[in-house]
Scaffold this active site. Structure first.
Site, PDB file in Angstrom:
ATOM      1  N   ASP A 161       0.833  -1.204   0.000  1.00  0.00           N
ATOM      2  CA  ASP A 161       0.000   0.000   0.000  1.00  0.00           C
ATOM      3  C   ASP A 161       0.867   1.252   0.000  1.00  0.00           C
ATOM      4  OD1 ASP A 161      -2.823   1.074   0.505  1.00  0.00           O
ATOM      5  OD2 ASP A 161      -1.679   2.080   2.070  1.00  0.00           O
ATOM      6  N   GLU A 195      13.473 -15.677  -1.183  1.00  0.00           N
ATOM      7  CA  GLU A 195      13.622 -16.883  -0.357  1.00  0.00           C
ATOM      8  C   GLU A 195      12.360 -17.733  -0.399  1.00  0.00           C
ATOM      9  OE1 GLU A 195      14.757 -16.268   3.737  1.00  0.00           O
ATOM     10  OE2 GLU A 195      15.875 -14.467   3.174  1.00  0.00           O
TER      11      GLU A 195
HETATM   12  C1  NOJ Z   1      -4.415   3.130  -0.827  1.00  0.00           C
HETATM   13  C2  NOJ Z   1      -5.573   2.233  -0.571  1.00  0.00           C
HETATM   14  O1  NOJ Z   1      -5.929   1.590  -1.774  1.00  0.00           O
HETATM   15  C3  NOJ Z   1      -6.672   3.112  -0.032  1.00  0.00           C
HETATM   16  O2  NOJ Z   1      -7.895   2.415   0.052  1.00  0.00           O
HETATM   17  C4  NOJ Z   1      -6.231   3.636   1.314  1.00  0.00           C
HETATM   18  O3  NOJ Z   1      -7.197   4.551   1.791  1.00  0.00           O
HETATM   19  C5  NOJ Z   1      -4.881   4.355   1.214  1.00  0.00           C
HETATM   20  N1  NOJ Z   1      -3.923   3.647   0.408  1.00  0.00           N
HETATM   21  C6  NOJ Z   1      -4.279   4.559   2.595  1.00  0.00           C
HETATM   22  O4  NOJ Z   1      -3.842   3.327   3.114  1.00  0.00           O
END
Ligand code: NOJ
Length: 522
Positions: free
Chosen positions: A199, A241
């Site tokens: 993310d 790994e």
């Molecule tokens: C991207 C994620 O796809 C989204 O849903 C989220 O709100 C933000 N990153 C923050 O983690």
């Protein structure tokens, strides 16, 4: 498991657990629901499942506020159920990707609670970005969700959060932050996860001292920092790994800077948001495809093709609007006129286009059912983007409504399903050869025969409103042509031996109508 590069051409299905399938009937999707629907996913013909965060979370940002990476949120199930799910999926030929959120944690994470309890100057606070009390926020940054990315503790200290106040940013200069994430990766790889989706992958590193935004176009203090590449090199060695893959969520407009994350010793792939952001237009999409392939070629990484995810307006709605209201913060609107028949025709054509391109492809749950964006009554909206925009932006709940499974209705759901959604039910579409679900099933099956062919060759027949290209399978495996007509004029099909699949009916004279795509065997 043998060492393969399956991820280079995989079809990966995104499961938003809270809204996928509800096993216990409480209105919230859960792991029992996913396990019961694994045969559906196998029959669909995808290769892997990506689960948005399923960890313990107060759900201040739909689970992207993680309180514990080693615990499944009790609303979804238990770790033992997740382990069973991974094994059952694998037995059906489905690999599992889990979501890792390294930029921030929940304010309910033990580390943040300890940092607040320990107070200023404590080692616990060094894991985050705390600053002493002052009249003004410590710098001029703007939150990714709009507004000031700093909030105050009870004692008046500031802490940084690029997203909501419930998502404090971690300090990636701290060795403990790095070590913890490496251990979390191992935790899930040891349980059989085939990879991770990372993310906000281009945001973790911050410039020393957290300086103001540069006035002169100098380096950005928290986007695409050079320090990130070292972090991902370490992760790559660890992933190797386990023969696991690293998939970056990277929003960067510059394709050359984007591709740096995909060098052979960094991430395996990253989402291609440029393709998703383009309107339904032949020149725009051709430019995006060409640019994407050109950017990936020098680093040897496969491209990815994404039409939808849990953050953006659903495809049939997006393509059914004269103008897309975008997916950047505070740009979505309710009540935008939408032609869903048009959007659906285009989404069907876009499915054949994206599934024919070289690389891997991501499907967001419900895309295979042709679900439109739902309009959620403001008092039922849960996404923090809505409130943070002062109620101007409806937020992202419209693409997060629980899936319709049954023709006779599905029971309660944490976000209301719009009236009449039974017509999109998977059960109903399953028996209908003309449904979106049948189109996806057939396309994913046919795609297996040519997905590992090399690159694409644009066909010379092109008019400006047509995209057409060939993929040739080496060693006599044949050639598949993909032709997409953005119209209006109808298009004569190029010479072919067999019509493999069409996204809609051809004209009475056998031509390809507007907003229609075909796959042909040459
Ligand atoms: C991207 C994620 O796809 C989204 O849903 C989220 O709100 C933000 N990153 C923050 O983690």
């Amino acid at each position: 498991m043998s060492r393969t590069e399956w991820w280079r051409s995989a079809a990966i299905y995104q499961v938003y657990v809270r809204s996928f399938a509800d096993g216990n009937g409480d209105g919230t999707g859960d792991l029992a629901g996913v396990r019961a629907r694994l045969p559906y996913l196998a029959e669909l013909g995808v290769d892997a499942l990506w689960f948005t965060p399923w960890y313990l979370s107060p759900l201040a940002d739909g689970g992207y506020d993680v309180a514990d990476y080693r615990t499944i949120d009790p609303a979804f199930g238990t770790l033992a159920e997740a382990e069973a799910l991974l094994a059952e999926a694998r037995a059906l030929g489905l690999r599992t990707i889990v979501d890792i959120v390294p930029n921030h944690v929940s304010d309910q994470h033990p580390w943040f609670k300890a940092a607040l309890a320990a107070g200023p100057g404590s080692p616990e606070q060094e894991l985050f970005h705390f600053r002493p009390p002052s009249a003004e926020p410590p710098n001029d940054w703007v939150s990714e969700f709009g507004g000031v990315p700093w909030s105050r503790t009870e004692s008046g200290q500031w802490y940084l959060h690029l997203f909501t106040p419930e998502q404090p940013d971690l300090n990636w200069n701290h060795p403990k932050v790095r070590q913890e994430h490496e251990e979390v990766l191992r935790f899930w790889f040891e349980r059989g996860a085939a990879g991770v989706r990372i993310d906000s992958a281009a945001l973790l590193a911050k410039a020393d001292g957290l300086p103001d935004m540069p006035a002169d176009g100098g380096p950005h203090p928290f986007h695409d920092r050079p320090e990130l590449h070292g972090i991902y090199r370490t992760w790559r060695r660890l992933a190797e790994e386990y023969d696991a893959v690293l998939i970056g969520e990277i929003w960067l407009p510059d394709p050359e800077r984007f591709a740096r994350y995909l060098r052979p010793d960094e991430l395996h792939t990253a989402f291609n948001f440029d393709f998703l952001a383009r309107p339904w237009d032949a020149a725009e999409l051709r430019e995006s495809i060409a640019m994407t392939l050109a950017a990936h070629a020098p680093v040897g990484a496969p491209a990815t093709w994404v039409l939808a995810n849990h953050d953006v307006t659903r495809t049939v709605t997006r393509y059914g609007r004269a103008e897309d209201t975008g997916f950047a913060f505070a740009r979505k609107r309710s009540g935008v006129p939408t032609d869903l028949d048009l959007g659906t025709r285009r989404a069907r054509a876009a499915a054949l286009l994206s599934l024919a391109l070289p690389g891997s492809v991501y499907l967001y749950q419900g895309e295979e059912l042709g679900l439109p964006e739902a309009e959620i009554p403001p008092e039922r909206v849960q996404d923090p983007m809505h409130a943070r925009s002062g109620g101007v932006d409806p937020g992202r709940d419209g693409c997060r409504v629980p899936l319709p499974w049954r023709t006779d209705g599905d029971g309660p759901s944490w976000l209301p399903r719009p009236a009449g959604w039974e017509r999109y039910a998977a059960e109903r579409q399953s028996g209908d050869a003309d449904s979106m679900l049948s189109l996806y099933r057939t396309a994913l099956r046919l795609r297996r025969a040519f997905r590992d062919a090399g690159g694409l060759r644009w066909l010379p027949m092109e008019a400006p409103h047509v995209l057409s290209f060939a993929r040739t399978v080496p060693d006599g495996g044949g050639t598949v042509l993909c032709v997409v007509n953005f119209g209006p004029p109808e298009v004569a099909l190029p010479a072919h031996r067999e019509l493999l699949l069409a996204s809609g009916p051809l004209t009475p004279s056998g031509g390809l109508p507007q907003d229609t795509a075909v796959w042909l065997r040459a």
